[in-house]
Design a protein around this motif. Structure first.
Motif, PDB file in Angstrom:
ATOM      1  N   TYR A  53       0.848  -1.178   0.000  1.00  0.00           N
ATOM      2  CA  TYR A  53       0.000   0.000   0.000  1.00  0.00           C
ATOM      3  C   TYR A  53       0.893   1.240   0.000  1.00  0.00           C
ATOM      4  CZ  TYR A  53      -4.182   2.667   1.028  1.00  0.00           C
ATOM      5  OH  TYR A  53      -5.231   3.528   0.943  1.00  0.00           O
ATOM      6  N   GLU A 103      -6.366  -1.234  -1.225  1.00  0.00           N
ATOM      7  CA  GLU A 103      -7.068  -1.821  -0.093  1.00  0.00           C
ATOM      8  C   GLU A 103      -7.830  -3.064  -0.563  1.00  0.00           C
ATOM      9  OE1 GLU A 103      -7.856  -1.272   3.736  1.00  0.00           O
ATOM     10  OE2 GLU A 103      -5.984  -0.691   2.811  1.00  0.00           O
ATOM     11  N   LYS A 104      -8.373  -2.949  -1.773  1.00  0.00           N
ATOM     12  CA  LYS A 104      -9.208  -4.051  -2.272  1.00  0.00           C
ATOM     13  C   LYS A 104      -8.395  -5.315  -2.507  1.00  0.00           C
ATOM     14  CE  LYS A 104     -13.201  -1.760  -3.818  1.00  0.00           C
ATOM     15  NZ  LYS A 104     -14.288  -1.596  -4.764  1.00  0.00           N
ATOM     16  N   GLU A 141      -8.215  -6.915   0.765  1.00  0.00           N
ATOM     17  CA  GLU A 141      -9.496  -7.530   1.129  1.00  0.00           C
ATOM     18  C   GLU A 141      -9.722  -8.848   0.397  1.00  0.00           C
ATOM     19  OE1 GLU A 141     -12.373  -4.546   0.395  1.00  0.00           O
ATOM     20  OE2 GLU A 141     -11.603  -3.340   2.075  1.00  0.00           O
ATOM     21  N   GLN A 187     -15.851 -11.068   4.489  1.00  0.00           N
ATOM     22  CA  GLN A 187     -15.222  -9.750   4.503  1.00  0.00           C
ATOM     23  C   GLN A 187     -16.208  -8.582   4.596  1.00  0.00           C
ATOM     24  OE1 GLN A 187     -12.407  -8.598   4.887  1.00  0.00           O
ATOM     25  NE2 GLN A 187     -12.796  -6.489   4.253  1.00  0.00           N
ATOM     26  N   SER A 188     -17.131  -8.521   3.631  1.00  0.00           N
ATOM     27  CA  SER A 188     -18.010  -7.360   3.596  1.00  0.00           C
ATOM     28  C   SER A 188     -19.069  -7.446   4.688  1.00  0.00           C
ATOM     29  CB  SER A 188     -18.686  -7.269   2.245  1.00  0.00           C
ATOM     30  OG  SER A 188     -19.407  -8.441   2.010  1.00  0.00           O
ATOM     31  N   GLU A 189     -19.196  -8.629   5.318  1.00  0.00           N
ATOM     32  CA  GLU A 189     -20.326  -8.806   6.209  1.00  0.00           C
ATOM     33  C   GLU A 189     -20.154  -8.162   7.574  1.00  0.00           C
ATOM     34  OE1 GLU A 189     -21.910 -12.775   6.213  1.00  0.00           O
ATOM     35  OE2 GLU A 189     -21.610 -12.883   4.062  1.00  0.00           O
ATOM     36  N   ALA A 235     -19.263  -5.041   7.643  1.00  0.00           N
ATOM     37  CA  ALA A 235     -19.297  -3.624   7.289  1.00  0.00           C
ATOM     38  C   ALA A 235     -20.383  -2.911   8.085  1.00  0.00           C
ATOM     39  CB  ALA A 235     -19.579  -3.479   5.799  1.00  0.00           C
ATOM     40  N   GLY A 236     -20.153  -1.633   8.326  1.00  0.00           N
ATOM     41  CA  GLY A 236     -21.171  -0.805   8.953  1.00  0.00           C
ATOM     42  C   GLY A 236     -21.523  -1.266  10.352  1.00  0.00           C
ATOM     43  N   GLU A 237     -22.680  -0.879  10.804  1.00  0.00           N
ATOM     44  CA  GLU A 237     -23.132  -1.216  12.143  1.00  0.00           C
ATOM     45  C   GLU A 237     -24.087  -2.400  12.049  1.00  0.00           C
ATOM     46  OE1 GLU A 237     -22.189   0.543  14.815  1.00  0.00           O
ATOM     47  OE2 GLU A 237     -21.097   2.095  13.708  1.00  0.00           O
ATOM     48  N   ASP A 238     -23.961  -3.331  12.986  1.00  0.00           N
ATOM     49  CA  ASP A 238     -24.841  -4.496  12.954  1.00  0.00           C
ATOM     50  C   ASP A 238     -26.315  -4.101  12.993  1.00  0.00           C
ATOM     51  OD1 ASP A 238     -22.825  -6.280  12.702  1.00  0.00           O
ATOM     52  OD2 ASP A 238     -22.693  -6.762  14.841  1.00  0.00           O
ATOM     53  N   ARG A 239     -26.619  -3.033  13.722  1.00  0.00           N
ATOM     54  CA  ARG A 239     -28.039  -2.686  13.869  1.00  0.00           C
ATOM     55  C   ARG A 239     -28.662  -2.241  12.545  1.00  0.00           C
ATOM     56  NH1 ARG A 239     -25.432   1.900  15.795  1.00  0.00           N
ATOM     57  NH2 ARG A 239     -26.076   3.819  14.775  1.00  0.00           N
ATOM     58  N   TRP A 240     -27.829  -1.909  11.563  1.00  0.00           N
ATOM     59  CA  TRP A 240     -28.380  -1.487  10.279  1.00  0.00           C
ATOM     60  C   TRP A 240     -28.960  -2.670   9.492  1.00  0.00           C
ATOM     61  CZ3 TRP A 240     -23.694   1.993   8.576  1.00  0.00           C
ATOM     62  CH2 TRP A 240     -23.722   3.174   9.348  1.00  0.00           C
ATOM     63  N   PHE A 241     -28.521  -3.859   9.844  1.00  0.00           N
ATOM     64  CA  PHE A 241     -28.976  -5.024   9.084  1.00  0.00           C
ATOM     65  C   PHE A 241     -29.980  -5.823   9.885  1.00  0.00           C
ATOM     66  CE2 PHE A 241     -25.109  -3.551   7.283  1.00  0.00           C
ATOM     67  CZ  PHE A 241     -25.299  -3.674   5.926  1.00  0.00           C
ATOM     68  N   THR A 293     -32.268   3.012   9.915  1.00  0.00           N
ATOM     69  CA  THR A 293     -31.129   2.576   9.110  1.00  0.00           C
ATOM     70  C   THR A 293     -30.941   3.493   7.910  1.00  0.00           C
ATOM     71  OG1 THR A 293     -31.387   0.274   9.739  1.00  0.00           O
ATOM     72  CG2 THR A 293     -30.239   0.685   7.675  1.00  0.00           C
ATOM     73  N   LYS A 337     -18.815  -1.817   0.742  1.00  0.00           N
ATOM     74  CA  LYS A 337     -18.920  -2.972   1.633  1.00  0.00           C
ATOM     75  C   LYS A 337     -20.325  -3.112   2.192  1.00  0.00           C
ATOM     76  CE  LYS A 337     -14.351  -3.126   3.635  1.00  0.00           C
ATOM     77  NZ  LYS A 337     -13.686  -3.001   4.931  1.00  0.00           N
ATOM     78  N   LEU A 338     -20.977  -1.971   2.420  1.00  0.00           N
ATOM     79  CA  LEU A 338     -22.351  -2.034   2.928  1.00  0.00           C
ATOM     80  C   LEU A 338     -23.261  -2.697   1.896  1.00  0.00           C
ATOM     81  CD1 LEU A 338     -22.774   1.459   4.598  1.00  0.00           C
ATOM     82  CD2 LEU A 338     -22.673  -0.757   5.733  1.00  0.00           C
ATOM     83  N   ARG A 374     -22.532  -6.350   2.045  1.00  0.00           N
ATOM     84  CA  ARG A 374     -23.165  -7.028   3.182  1.00  0.00           C
ATOM     85  C   ARG A 374     -24.665  -7.194   2.952  1.00  0.00           C
ATOM     86  NH1 ARG A 374     -22.492  -5.574   9.654  1.00  0.00           N
ATOM     87  NH2 ARG A 374     -23.989  -7.120  10.383  1.00  0.00           N
ATOM     88  N   LEU A 418     -26.652 -10.724   2.787  1.00  0.00           N
ATOM     89  CA  LEU A 418     -27.844 -11.013   3.580  1.00  0.00           C
ATOM     90  C   LEU A 418     -28.949 -11.599   2.689  1.00  0.00           C
ATOM     91  CD1 LEU A 418     -29.385 -10.907   6.220  1.00  0.00           C
ATOM     92  CD2 LEU A 418     -29.812  -8.481   5.847  1.00  0.00           C
ATOM     93  N   VAL A 429     -29.265  -0.799   1.898  1.00  0.00           N
ATOM     94  CA  VAL A 429     -29.044  -1.341   3.243  1.00  0.00           C
ATOM     95  C   VAL A 429     -30.382  -1.463   3.982  1.00  0.00           C
ATOM     96  CG1 VAL A 429     -27.896  -0.983   5.452  1.00  0.00           C
ATOM     97  CG2 VAL A 429     -26.705  -0.406   3.333  1.00  0.00           C
ATOM     98  N   LYS A 450     -32.491  -4.948   5.277  1.00  0.00           N
ATOM     99  CA  LYS A 450     -33.055  -5.156   6.620  1.00  0.00           C
ATOM    100  C   LYS A 450     -34.543  -5.483   6.534  1.00  0.00           C
ATOM    101  CE  LYS A 450     -33.288  -3.002  11.173  1.00  0.00           C
ATOM    102  NZ  LYS A 450     -32.051  -3.421  11.829  1.00  0.00           N
TER     103      LYS A 450
END
Lengths: 406, 392
Positions: free
Chosen positions: A212, A217-218, A221, A396-398, A400-406, B19, B43-44, B47, B51, B244, B248
């Motif tokens: 790098y 970055e990819k 990953e 990898q991508s799973e 990403a972000g905040e768990d509560r968003w999914f 969300t 990445k979002l 993910r 899902l 996203v 959900k």
């Protein structure tokens, strides 16, 4: 068909004489770890094989997982019944009737493992066959070339009845033959080499070199995704060492030995890996090299590069053709990731005509002329980042972000 | 107010709205950019795709994000027709498809494709045998909806898929599952489905996001060009917050689908009984609840303009609908009901009630009372407000 058990037969470890029980223990541990999501399963070990009771879990997803566990030669979904002739006959008929495509011919192969059972194998063949035949008028016996072989295996604890034998990965249980480091580039070859090494019972940790910002970055990953795929086969947490190679690589590139840059880079990588191996208790280095594939993989190059380390270099793909390697990559599910178009550090600074027969003296002279090389290599080892990947963790991508968003 | 138009759109889950807002605020970078901020947004999407892969037991990469059910249907149908034109020139669909499928086939017909529109039975169901007879060596695509958006008739998707896979493995099978996801089981692999459309705002997600399953190995001629997003099947910057939030919503809806189905079957049974007890109203579809989606009740008031009924119900704080929202503003008789062989007055008088998670038996009782009052009010006027079609 609602099978109640899975019968597991061992692979190469059968030959392992006195170490056998240790290998069996390791395999059982490996199975339990890989099948942890299926909570109802129970395990039963008898001499020479292993039985898993499904206890209501469905067979297919478990079979899909078992296929990929090293150390297992084959397995069968079975019906288990009491050692009672009538029950054995009824279950045999039920199994034969449940087959998706009704066979035209079959034979019974009975085996009396428990000698106290009153009927011999020969008698059992006849007793079961004569019960099934009249109930299935389309069916005939063919002892030479039957479409279906109905196996009746009488053991002390129960009789196992089955028709299917599914092939598994074979080899030795993960980690039963010591530990080595795998050079994981992100290309097609190295994940396959890793799979083959693990199949032979090597515990692996992967080492990846990144430059790098010259590599993205990819690209990193992508390697993480590949390592995660390997962790599925390992069936255990899998370590990935991410080595910052930028300083070493740019310094080597500045040496103005364009034709030798690949040789120099490779040697530096081996030296770094050797140190990582010492730190992590590994006793070999696995690479995805295949003879003659690229300039650094000619015999001449391998001779000069390999001298940079004293550790054994294990090259599972050395005599394979590219297409054979690709086929394996597709089969183990790494190909799609491997062909993602992100440049890794091996393709960086690629000269027009890399040497296929580097001169060891020139190489050593060049290395000696870079005074800070040892220091840079030590820093790369020092700066190595370790990730632990687990097969059941999200890809990898799973994360990403905040768990509560999914 | 009682909202009975969940087939048209649904109230989003509160956590889906959170969300949407949070992702929109934080991840505004372009997911195609190579810098870190872009990579995070990408990445979002990854993910979200993973899902969906998990929810439908397929590979994440097999899902394509679009701007809605209509775009998913257009992308699938036109994409296949144009990509595989060299294989054959014949397409099959049904007479009862949603306009985003039906009109797309009409357009392809004008471009020179041969299209067969399968008829349906009186209950609004297509017949696998009739489909088999319509198949030719030239047939490249079969597109059948899972649940009809007007009547709620459940089409035999599994039987069609299996028939196609065993007898016509080269023909591609598309399913419009916009109305069934989250209400009925949708099985991609075992049913032999090659392409499947869904829409987020029908499962309590945001508007503006559709999903399209494209089985591995199938190529689509892209409708939109200009970027390699979505495997090149759909160019254009992805709607990151919408995607996203939709993932959900799909998760919440699909994970509670069985429970929802059982609850709504009860509500449906209750309402069907009420409607059957009002002699002026006539149920459309099959009497067998197994053949009908649990969240839709469709009936006619023969001879009465459906708009009048909708407005009268509205006066009583009840929201119902005529036909589907996409075509409810034209006053032509329903193409779907006509295909079912209904006489014209019944065809133009369709009222659709569709349930949501918030409804209770008590709400259905309130609705029943409103229906009875509506009929009492309109009955003396039956001759006066008849539809123009009856007069023709």
């Amino acid at each position: 068909m609602n099978y109640d058990k899975i019968l597991i037969r061992y692979g190469d470890l059968i030959m392992k004489g006195r170490n056998r029980s240790q290998f069996e223990k390791r395999l059982l541990q490996q199975l339990k770890r890989s099948l942890r999501p299926f909570e109802a399963l129970t395990y039963f070990k008898t001499y020479g094989r292993l039985t898993i009771s499904l206890n209501g879990e469905s067979y297919e997803p478990i079979a899909a997982r078992i296929k990929d566990i090293f150390g297992i030669a084959s397995f069968s979904p079975v019906l288990s019944v009491e050692n009672d002739l009538e029950k054995i006959r009824e279950a045999s008929l039920m199994l034969m009737k449940s087959l998706d495509t009704p066979p035209k011919t079959f034979k019974v192969t009975a085996k009396r493992g428990w000698k106290a059972y009153p009927h011999s194998s020969q008698e059992m063949n006849h007793l079961v066959g004569s019960y099934v035949l009249p109930a299935m008028p389309e069916l005939k016996v063919d002892v030479r070339n039957p479409e279906v072989e109905l196996r009746v295996d009488v053991q002390e604890e129960a009789t196992y009845i089955f028709v299917k034998v599914e092939m598994a990965a074979g080899g030795f249980p993960f980690g039963s033959n010591g530990k080595a480091l795998l050079l994981l580039s992100g290309g097609i070859d190295s994940p396959v080499a890793g799979w083959m090494a693990m199949r032979k019972g090597l515990e692996l940790e992967a080492v990846h070199f990144h430059s790098y910002p010259f590599t993205s970055e990819k690209a990193k990953e992508k390697v993480i995704d590949l390592a995660r795929r390997l962790s599925y086969y390992a069936g255990a947490p899998f370590k990935l060492h991410l080595v910052p190679f930028t300083e070493v690589q740019t310094r080597l590139a500045a040496a103005k030995q364009d034709n030798l840059i690949i040789t120099l880079m490779r040697r530096a990588m081996l030296r770094i890996t050797e140190e990582l191996a010492a730190k992590n208790g590994a006793h070999g280095i696995v690479t995805g090299e295949s003879l003659g594939q690229v300039a650094s993989q000619t015999l001449g190059s391998m001779n000069v590069i390999g001298r940079a380390t004293d550790l054994p270099l294990i090259k599972p793909l050395i005599m394979m053709d590219k297409q054979e390697i690709i086929n394996e990559a597709v089969r183990i599910g790494t190909f799609e990731t491997s062909i993602l178009p992100y440049e890794d550090c091996c393709t960086l600074f690629l000269p027009k005509s890399p040497s296929t027969n580097p001169n060891l003296r020139v190489v050593e002279y060049t290395e000696a002329s870079i005074k800070e090389l040892d220091q840079l290599i030590a820093e790369a080892v020092e700066g190595t980042e370790i990730m632990t990947l687990t097969p059941d963790a999200p890809a990898q991508s799973e994360d990403a972000g905040e768990d509560r968003w999914f | 107010m009682l909202y009975f138009d969940h087939c048209a759109s649904t109230p989003p889950y509160p956590e889906v709205i959170d969300t949407l807002a949070e992702v929109m605020k934080v991840h505004y970078a372009n997911p195609s950019s190579i810098h870190r901020a872009g990579a995070e947004a990408d990445k979002l999407i990854g993910r979200s795709r993973a899902l969906l892969g998990e929810l439908f037991a397929v590979k994440p990469e097999e899902w394509v994000f679009t701007s809605g059910g209509t775009e998913s249907n257009n992308t699938a149908i036109k994409g296949i027709a144009k990509q595989y034109r060299t294989r054959g020139n014949h397409l099959i669909t049904t007479q009862i498809e949603h306009a985003s499928v039906y009109d797309t086939f009409r357009q392809l017909e004008r471009e020179g494709f041969k299209v067969t529109y399968l008829p349906v039975s009186q209950t609004g169901h297509v017949d696998v045998e009739q489909l088999r007879q319509a198949m030719t060596d030239e047939t490249i695509l079969v597109s059948v909806m899972h649940v009809n958006n007007e009547t709620g008739a459940v089409q035999p998707i599994e039987a069609i898929g299996r028939m196609l896979k065993s007898s016509y493995p080269r023909t591609i099978f598309h399913v419009d599952a916009v109305q069934s996801i989250g209400k009925l089981p949708v099985v991609l692999k075992n049913w032999g489905i090659d392409l499947l459309s869904g829409s987020a705002h029908k499962v309590r997600g945001p508007k503006g996001v559709g999903i399209l399953y494209v089985r591995e190995g199938i190529q689509l001629y892209p409708l939109l060009t200009g970027g390699a997003q979505e495997r090149g099947f759909r160019a254009g910057t992805q709607n990151v917050p919408g995607i996203v939030a939709s993932a959900k919503a799909f998760r919440l809806s699909i994970q509670s689908a069985q429970e929802r189905k059982e609850r709504m079957e009860k509500l449906r049974g209750q309402l069907v009984e009420i409607v059957n007890a009002i002699p002026e109203l006539r149920m459309n579809g099959s009497e067998d609840p197994q053949e009908m989606a649990p969240h839709i009740v469709h009936f006619s008031y023969p001879g009465m303009k459906p708009e009048v009924i909708v407005h009268l119900l509205e006066e009583q704080q009840i929201i119902a609908s005529t036909k589907s929202a996409c075509s409810s503003k034209d006053s032509k008789p329903s193409r779907v009901l006509l295909a079912m062989g209904a006489a014209l007055p019944q065809a133009s008088g369709g009222i659709r009630i569709s349930f949501g998670d918030e409804h209770t038996e008590r709400d259905v009782e309130t609705l029943g009372e409103a229906l009875r009052q509506m009929v009492d009010k309109l009955k003396p006027l039956e001759r006066g407000i008849t539809t123009t079609h009856e007069l023709r």
